[in-house]
Structure formats: structure tokens, C-alpha cells
Scaffold this motif. Sequence first.
Motif, PDB file in Angstrom:
ATOM      1  N   VAL A  26       0.849  -1.191   0.000  1.00 54.40           N
ATOM      2  CA  VAL A  26       0.000   0.000   0.000  1.00 54.40           C
ATOM      3  C   VAL A  26       0.882   1.237   0.000  1.00 54.40           C
ATOM      4  O   VAL A  26       1.724   1.399   0.890  1.00 54.40           O
ATOM      5  N   ALA A  27       0.727   2.088  -1.005  1.00 53.67           N
ATOM      6  CA  ALA A  27       1.487   3.334  -1.067  1.00 53.67           C
ATOM      7  C   ALA A  27       0.511   4.505  -0.931  1.00 53.67           C
ATOM      8  O   ALA A  27      -0.409   4.649  -1.741  1.00 53.67           O
ATOM      9  N   LEU A  28       0.718   5.302   0.111  1.00 51.87           N
ATOM     10  CA  LEU A  28      -0.152   6.477   0.316  1.00 51.87           C
ATOM     11  C   LEU A  28       0.392   7.671  -0.485  1.00 51.87           C
ATOM     12  O   LEU A  28       1.341   7.515  -1.271  1.00 51.87           O
ATOM     13  N   ASP A  29      -0.184   8.847  -0.280  1.00 49.29           N
ATOM     14  CA  ASP A  29       0.196  10.025  -1.078  1.00 49.29           C
ATOM     15  C   ASP A  29       1.708  10.185  -1.185  1.00 49.29           C
ATOM     16  O   ASP A  29       2.416  10.150  -0.173  1.00 49.29           O
ATOM     17  N   ASN A  30       2.178  10.383  -2.390  1.00 53.11           N
ATOM     18  CA  ASN A  30       3.600  10.689  -2.644  1.00 53.11           C
ATOM     19  C   ASN A  30       4.570   9.632  -2.127  1.00 53.11           C
ATOM     20  O   ASN A  30       5.752   9.906  -1.945  1.00 53.11           O
ATOM     21  N   ALA A  31       4.103   8.444  -1.871  1.00 53.11           N
ATOM     22  CA  ALA A  31       5.001   7.391  -1.363  1.00 53.11           C
ATOM     23  C   ALA A  31       5.453   6.494  -2.514  1.00 53.11           C
ATOM     24  O   ALA A  31       4.798   6.419  -3.561  1.00 53.11           O
ATOM     25  N   GLU A  32       6.580   5.839  -2.311  1.00 51.89           N
ATOM     26  CA  GLU A  32       7.091   4.936  -3.351  1.00 51.89           C
ATOM     27  C   GLU A  32       7.573   3.619  -2.733  1.00 51.89           C
ATOM     28  O   GLU A  32       8.312   3.611  -1.751  1.00 51.89           O
ATOM     29  N   ILE A  33       7.136   2.532  -3.332  1.00 52.12           N
ATOM     30  CA  ILE A  33       7.610   1.210  -2.910  1.00 52.12           C
ATOM     31  C   ILE A  33       8.260   0.523  -4.111  1.00 52.12           C
ATOM     32  O   ILE A  33       7.672   0.440  -5.185  1.00 52.12           O
ATOM     33  N   LYS A  34       9.470   0.081  -3.885  1.00 47.59           N
ATOM     34  CA  LYS A  34      10.165  -0.681  -4.924  1.00 47.59           C
ATOM     35  C   LYS A  34      10.313  -2.095  -4.385  1.00 47.59           C
ATOM     36  O   LYS A  34      10.930  -2.301  -3.340  1.00 47.59           O
ATOM     37  N   TYR A  35       9.695  -3.046  -5.041  1.00 52.04           N
ATOM     38  CA  TYR A  35       9.675  -4.419  -4.543  1.00 52.04           C
ATOM     39  C   TYR A  35      10.392  -5.325  -5.543  1.00 52.04           C
ATOM     40  O   TYR A  35       9.993  -5.421  -6.705  1.00 52.04           O
ATOM     41  N   SER A  36      11.456  -5.965  -5.105  1.00 50.54           N
ATOM     42  CA  SER A  36      12.219  -6.824  -6.017  1.00 50.54           C
ATOM     43  C   SER A  36      12.198  -8.262  -5.530  1.00 50.54           C
ATOM     44  O   SER A  36      12.231  -8.527  -4.334  1.00 50.54           O
ATOM     45  N   THR A  37      12.130  -9.172  -6.470  1.00 49.03           N
ATOM     46  CA  THR A  37      12.117 -10.593  -6.146  1.00 49.03           C
ATOM     47  C   THR A  37      13.214 -11.290  -6.927  1.00 49.03           C
ATOM     48  O   THR A  37      13.348 -11.066  -8.140  1.00 49.03           O
ATOM     49  N   VAL A  38      13.999 -12.102  -6.240  1.00 50.70           N
ATOM     50  CA  VAL A  38      14.880 -13.024  -6.954  1.00 50.70           C
ATOM     51  C   VAL A  38      14.412 -14.404  -6.543  1.00 50.70           C
ATOM     52  O   VAL A  38      14.660 -14.856  -5.436  1.00 50.70           O
ATOM     53  N   GLN A  39      13.646 -15.037  -7.395  1.00 51.36           N
ATOM     54  CA  GLN A  39      12.988 -16.289  -7.059  1.00 51.36           C
ATOM     55  C   GLN A  39      13.791 -17.452  -7.602  1.00 51.36           C
ATOM     56  O   GLN A  39      13.943 -17.611  -8.810  1.00 51.36           O
ATOM     57  N   ASN A  40      14.315 -18.260  -6.698  1.00 52.94           N
ATOM     58  CA  ASN A  40      15.153 -19.388  -7.108  1.00 52.94           C
ATOM     59  C   ASN A  40      14.747 -20.642  -6.355  1.00 52.94           C
ATOM     60  O   ASN A  40      15.573 -21.378  -5.840  1.00 52.94           O
ATOM     61  N   TRP A  41      13.454 -20.892  -6.252  1.00 58.12           N
ATOM     62  CA  TRP A  41      12.953 -22.132  -5.672  1.00 58.12           C
ATOM     63  C   TRP A  41      13.504 -23.304  -6.482  1.00 58.12           C
ATOM     64  O   TRP A  41      13.756 -23.170  -7.679  1.00 58.12           O
ATOM     65  N   TYR A  42      13.588 -24.477  -5.853  1.00 60.67           N
ATOM     66  CA  TYR A  42      14.071 -25.659  -6.580  1.00 60.67           C
ATOM     67  C   TYR A  42      13.186 -25.909  -7.814  1.00 60.67           C
ATOM     68  O   TYR A  42      11.972 -26.011  -7.697  1.00 60.67           O
ATOM     69  N   PRO A  43      13.800 -25.983  -8.992  1.00 57.73           N
ATOM     70  CA  PRO A  43      13.005 -26.073 -10.235  1.00 57.73           C
ATOM     71  C   PRO A  43      12.622 -27.499 -10.644  1.00 57.73           C
ATOM     72  O   PRO A  43      11.943 -27.681 -11.645  1.00 57.73           O
ATOM     73  N   GLY A  44      13.037 -28.498  -9.878  1.00 58.56           N
ATOM     74  CA  GLY A  44      12.842 -29.880 -10.330  1.00 58.56           C
ATOM     75  C   GLY A  44      14.082 -30.339 -11.074  1.00 58.56           C
ATOM     76  O   GLY A  44      14.967 -29.533 -11.377  1.00 58.56           O
ATOM     77  N   ASP A  45      14.169 -31.629 -11.365  1.00 61.20           N
ATOM     78  CA  ASP A  45      15.377 -32.114 -12.036  1.00 61.20           C
ATOM     79  C   ASP A  45      15.231 -32.031 -13.553  1.00 61.20           C
ATOM     80  O   ASP A  45      14.242 -31.504 -14.068  1.00 61.20           O
ATOM     81  N   GLU A  46      16.220 -32.583 -14.275  1.00 60.49           N
ATOM     82  CA  GLU A  46      16.210 -32.424 -15.733  1.00 60.49           C
ATOM     83  C   GLU A  46      15.102 -33.232 -16.406  1.00 60.49           C
ATOM     84  O   GLU A  46      14.804 -33.041 -17.573  1.00 60.49           O
ATOM     85  N   ASN A  47      14.460 -34.145 -15.632  1.00 66.39           N
ATOM     86  CA  ASN A  47      13.326 -34.878 -16.190  1.00 66.39           C
ATOM     87  C   ASN A  47      11.984 -34.325 -15.724  1.00 66.39           C
ATOM     88  O   ASN A  47      10.936 -34.930 -15.957  1.00 66.39           O
ATOM     89  N   GLY A  48      12.038 -33.204 -15.040  1.00 66.58           N
ATOM     90  CA  GLY A  48      10.791 -32.569 -14.601  1.00 66.58           C
ATOM     91  C   GLY A  48      10.218 -33.171 -13.331  1.00 66.58           C
ATOM     92  O   GLY A  48       9.041 -32.998 -13.035  1.00 66.58           O
ATOM     93  N   VAL A  49      11.062 -33.906 -12.562  1.00 66.06           N
ATOM     94  CA  VAL A  49      10.576 -34.490 -11.311  1.00 66.06           C
ATOM     95  C   VAL A  49      10.882 -33.530 -10.159  1.00 66.06           C
ATOM     96  O   VAL A  49      12.001 -33.055 -10.026  1.00 66.06           O
ATOM     97  N   GLY A  50       9.876 -33.296  -9.335  1.00 62.34           N
ATOM     98  CA  GLY A  50      10.056 -32.429  -8.163  1.00 62.34           C
ATOM     99  C   GLY A  50      10.008 -30.966  -8.509  1.00 62.34           C
ATOM    100  O   GLY A  50       9.721 -30.577  -9.650  1.00 62.34           O
TER     101      GLY A  50
END
Lengths: 243, 480
Positions: free
Chosen positions: B256-280
Amino acid sequence: MLEIKKLNVSVEDKHILKDLSLNIGKGEIHAIMGPNGSGKSTIAHTLAGNPNYLVQSGQIEFHNKNLLELDPSDRSLLGLFLAFQYPIELPGVTNATYLKQIVNVHRKKEGLDPIDAGEFLKLLREKSKRLDIPMDMHSRFVNTGFSGGEKKKNEVLQMDLLNPSLVIMDETDSGLDVDALKSTSEAVNQLRSSDRSFIIITHYLRLLEYIEPDFVHVFQDGAIVESGDKSLASRIDQEGYAG
Amino acid sequence: MNKVSKDNFQQDKYKYGFVTDIESDKIPKGLNEDVIRLISKKKEEPQWMLDWRLKAYERLQHMEPPKWVKAKFDDIDFQDIYYYASPKDFKDKPKSLDEVDPKLLETYEKLGIPLKEQKVLAGVAVDAVFDSVSVATTFKDKLDEIGVIFCPISEAIRKHPDLVKKYLGTVIPVTDHYYATLNSAVFSDGSFVYIPKGVKCPMELSTYFRINASETGQFERTLIVADEGSYVSYLEGCTAPMRDENQLHAANVELVALDNAEIKYSTVQNWYPGDENGVGGIYNFVTKRGLCKGVNSKISWTQVETGSAITWKYPSCILRGDNSTGEFYSVAITNNYQQADTGTKMIHLGKNTKSRIISKGISAGKSSNTYRGLVSFNKRAKNAKNYTQCDSLLVGGKCSAHTIPLTENGSNDSSIEHEATTSKISDEQLFYVMQRGLDAEAAQGLIVNGFCKEVLQKLPMEFAVEAQKLVNISLEGSVG
């Protein structure tokens, strides 16, 4: 420094180079001429290690190493440079970033630290000037939207920055107007040295009027049909390949 | 290049895939009223919070998980998940780092978030969330001095109930959609940030989410409020162990940004992607929404999405205040069998509101990468403007990229500009760069980083270099 023995190369199942043999000594300039489809570009790409060009048999030794065992990047680091006939566009990658990175990977090979930003800019300015390259070209993306002439100059600039011992110029003259041909040839002439060999692939005599070769080879159907000195180039220019 | 061919996959080097050997205290599997009461009790919540959760749960009974995502996966058995896990004997949050189990400190150190050194080294305050609890928050005292509240949301519910009550659920209504409602019922920990009037938060605030326990879902809840004329830059990072099961991460993040406020939100998402066969791998089903409530306010989302088996999220901005601005900068990378369906919604309600969307999707392996976006101009949104640019880059020939931009235009003097491109890293490009001395991975890295540089530059400086490396690592094994 470069020895090609009985080389057979195919592209997409088509047999292009046939038992090609050629020796290039240190500091020599060899011109390769020949009609379209005679295998001129094939020899250039094979030497550089383009994976689409399959070596069926034969040997290539470069600085006493088996070139065929090396990746394209290792061949580059060993001193082999190919100036592309059609330089490739790299959208999003600024030319300066790219040039700096390729300079640094060669410095690393020599055990040097990465070049500092100020020093690189100085180097770039000096080398660009010689080729009439405006500095703002370096803030554009590599070859992207470059004119034919700009692309070819960028190739010669890279050659200059990397200090290769063998330069292969694949139809560098095509697409250049007279002025660009002149400044590019002058830059190349300044790069001539007793340690640097050249293979100049061209259709026409005009480039060889600026850069004088030691040897001229005529390609036909994937093999050298005639070799001689620079007078051979003039004869071909007058009589054509069939003559 | 001669040795390895394209589409030849090798195991990703996911260096965060370890498990911390720590006993965990779990609430029995399953989703029911008792579980919700237990979570609320564990968190020592006041009655109003429990009521809020139960209302959400009641609502959930009448909802179905949405199916429209462009990703294939089996139905999730919501009764087969642990909804709460914490390190054993973790009753009270440790008061200082000395009281924190050394195994936990070691875990964060291995993840590159040394909670102790962080205090001395970087100008970054960290809230470390491990499964369902926050294990440490650094720099709290220093932030207290200037009135900035940065604490686990469970603590905020107890200590700052008025602020939480005032804003929780105002941007993402409890009834929004299945996963958001599920989160409202069972959420565990996440961060709460309040920046008082006129304060420019002097350091980066950052939350690091770690899933450790198996068969456990993580239901992060984060709420950031920037009062009038304030500024904050916040960053979240996430990792999880390598497992052959799929784990659910269903977060709700409200800004929530009120009058004249600024929020900069950054995400570096590196959850486990599963293996090379798409398991997990993690199912990352996240609802992120920001409300530009006041005039001249600004919310900017930057995301680098490299992990998760499935990423399904649309960090959005509701531009209610006149002259407010929403931005969305995204790099989404999918490799192997990963699937991403991500983008943003920009809802223009106020006059002269502006939004800007830059999305870079990179697909490799057999992955699928979709940009889905909505730009909506309300009748009241006079002179609103949007610029959207969606670029897709394909690596190899077995992946796919899709762009689904939607627009709703109820205002007749507003403007939308949309540009989209799809390109491929070609063999010729790789050969060209390799001919200059770069090896195959460095060559690809150069091209990919060039492609997404515009977005990576938006990250806080401390993280931009890391993100650049992460981009390269995520694509390892996708070229020869």
C-alpha cells in the motif's frame, strides 16, 4: 604455422572440399580466389570450427597443434581470427561491452588482468579512429542495424583488438564502397607483420590491388586448381576462371 | 561445440538443494478448522485474527482452484500437505542471534545470507523465514530509531494490531481466488513493513524464504505500507531443497502506497526447479498486488524468476491515486521441464496514471514460458498511459513461448503502446561469439544478459550482479 593435409569437408551431406592441401608460413599472405560455390567460405568456416562444417578426413595443424580437436573458442585463443563475410547481429549486447569482453578473454589466456575501463576506452578510441569508426557505434548493439560497411569495419576492428597470428578474411571486400574498401585495406596493411599470416578470400582483384598477396590460389570445385604469385590474380581478372 | 549437441541436458547445478538436518514441529497433515486454530494458537494470535482466518476458510469451502494457467500438473491434494512446520522447540522467537540454533545460522550462511556478518557488512536488513516461522530479523533496533517497523507478520499482529487490521486484506480481498483465500486461512510467516510519514528507509529491507521440511507448504504473507511521502526498497529471495516431490508455495503479498510514497519491490525467485526430467520442484502460486492509494504514489515490481517447477503469478498495481505510477520489470527463465505463466495487471483508476511493463521471457530445454498481462483503463482514468514491451528468447528448438496481452479500455483519451518480439539464440550467434574466444556458456551468457539487461539494471545494486550470475547458472546445460 598452418598445415592443411588432404582435407575433405562436407556441409549438409554435400561433399565440398576435396583432398585440399595448403601450407601457410609465418607472415605470408595467401589469396584464395574462385567462383561462387567453389568452397572458399567452406575453408574459412572449417578452419574456425563452425560445427555445421563436418571434416570427413584429413588433418589441420596450427602452431603444431591438431586444430580439429579444438573448440572454436580455443582456436580463437590460439590466434586464429575469422573476419565473417556476414557478421552476426547480437541484439541487446552493446558493442563496447562485447569488445571489452572478447579483449579480456584473450588477456586472461595470456595471464593478464582484465583491462581497466579507462584504458579500454583509450584503446578503443585509437583503434576506431584508424578505421573511421565513430565512437557512438560502440553504444549500439553488436552489428544490429549496422550498414554493410559498418559491419565489415567492426570485423577489422575486432581483428585489430585481438592481435591474431592468423587472419582469415572471408570476402571482406564485398559490400564495401571504394572509400570504405580503401580505409579498411589500409587498416589491414598496418596490421601486416612478420608474425601475422593472412588468408584473403575474395572474388575480385580490387582488394588485392590494395593488399598485395605473396601467393594466389585458384579454387574450383573444392580443390586448388592453380597456384602462383600475384600475377595470377591479374590474369584471372582478365581471363576469368574458365580461361 | 562439436562435442555436445543442443538439447542435451545435464543436471542443473542447484547449489541450494541441501536439507538442514533439524527436527521439525509439524501440525498434522490436512486442511480443516482444527489446523487453522492450531496455527493461530502457535502464533499466539488475538481472537480477531483467528476469526479472520476462519472466515477465509469458510469461504474456501465454496471455491475451486482455478484451472486456466498454461501449465500441466496433477491436481493438488490439499489434505496431503503439512500447513505448518517450524524448527523443534521454537516456541518463542529468539531475542538475539546468540539464542538461534547454530544449525539455522549455518543454513543461512550456506545460502549466502550470513545473518551475523550481514549485520556488519551490508546495508541490508534481513528477515529470515524458515518453513513457517521467522528465525531472525537483523537491524531491527536501528530501524526502530527512525520509526520503521520491519518484523515478522506474526509479531506485527500482536504488537501492531491497528496497522495490520487497517491494511491486511485491503489489496487482496480474502475472497479473491482459491489460492489467495487458502493463504488467508493458513498463512504462517512473512514480513510486515511500515514506513512512517516522510521517511526514506535508509537501507534495503529483505526477506529470505527457505522451505526445508518435506511435504510442507509455505504460505507466506507479506504486507508493506508506505505512509505519505515515504520510500522503501524491499527484496525477497527464496530457495528450497532438491526433492522428488512437488511442494506448494502460495504467498500473498500486499503493498500500500499512500500520497507521494514509493515502494520498490524486487524478487529473486530461485525455488528448486525440479530435475532435468521434470521431477520435483516448487509450485510457486503467488498473489502479489500493490495499491497506489494516494496521489503521486508509485509502486514498482521487479522480478527475476529462475526457479520453481511452475511459476504462476502476476504482481499487479491498482492505480487509484491520481498521477500514480505502476511499473513491472520481469525476467522469467525456464529450462528443462519448467513452466512459467507470469505477467502483470495494471488497473488504471485515477487520472493521469501511468504504467510501464517490460517483460523478458527466456525459454530453454523443453520448458514453456507465458507472458499474460492485463492493462485496464477505467472510465475515470483520464489521460492514462501504458507502455508494454514483451520480448521472448528461445534457446534450442524444444521450448515454447507465449504472449497473452489483454487490454480493457473504458477511457477514451488514454493510450496503450504495445511491442512484442520473439527471437532465438542461433547457432550462428554462438559460433560468432565463440570465434572471438568465449566458450559456449559464456557466449550464451553474453547474449542472454544482453537480452535482459534492461530489467536486471532495475534491481538494487547489491543484488544485480548476483542476479546476472543466476541467469547464467539457470541456463547451464542448455547449450553445447
